[in-house]
Design an enzyme around this catalytic site. Structure first.
Site, PDB file in Angstrom:
ATOM      1  CG  HIS A  45      -8.095   4.822  -0.843  1.00  0.00           C
ATOM      2  ND1 HIS A  45      -7.306   5.872  -0.445  1.00  0.00           N
ATOM      3  CD2 HIS A  45      -8.960   4.593   0.173  1.00  0.00           C
ATOM      4  CE1 HIS A  45      -7.666   6.260   0.769  1.00  0.00           C
ATOM      5  NE2 HIS A  45      -8.680   5.505   1.163  1.00  0.00           N
ATOM      6  CB  SER A  46     -13.144   3.972  -3.857  1.00  0.00           C
ATOM      7  OG  SER A  46     -12.949   2.679  -4.389  1.00  0.00           O
TER       8      SER A  46
END
Length: 87
Positions: A45-46
């Site tokens: 994820h970011s």
């Protein structure tokens, strides 16, 4: 772009002391740590608003980063190494 920095560490007969907060280009708002994750993968994820500083305080880990153009891998194998990630 991710950036690997060396944290200031002071050593004497009593051991080593590493200073984090003055080495970071942002204020610390939250601290958490991961443990007992041997052989496990995390992430995928970011963060769009959060800057992060990653440190392996014990052992080592690989951080794989993929953006639109590049794939990068960083090895954190010392508590004096810190990987800075921008949002």
């Amino acid at each position: 772009m991710p950036k690997l920095i060396k944290l200031p560490t002071f050593s004497d007969i009593r051991g080593q002391l590493t200073v984090i907060e003055k080495a970071l280009p942002f204020d610390i708002k939250r601290v958490y740590y991961i443990y007992r994750a041997e052989g496990k993968e995390r992430g995928y994820h970011s963060h769009k608003k959060t800057a992060q500083a990653l440190i392996a305080v014990s052992g080592s880990c690989q951080i794989h980063i993929k953006d639109r153009n590049d794939k990068l891998c960083f090895v954190l194998d010392s508590p004096t190494k810190c990987l800075l990630l921008k949002p």
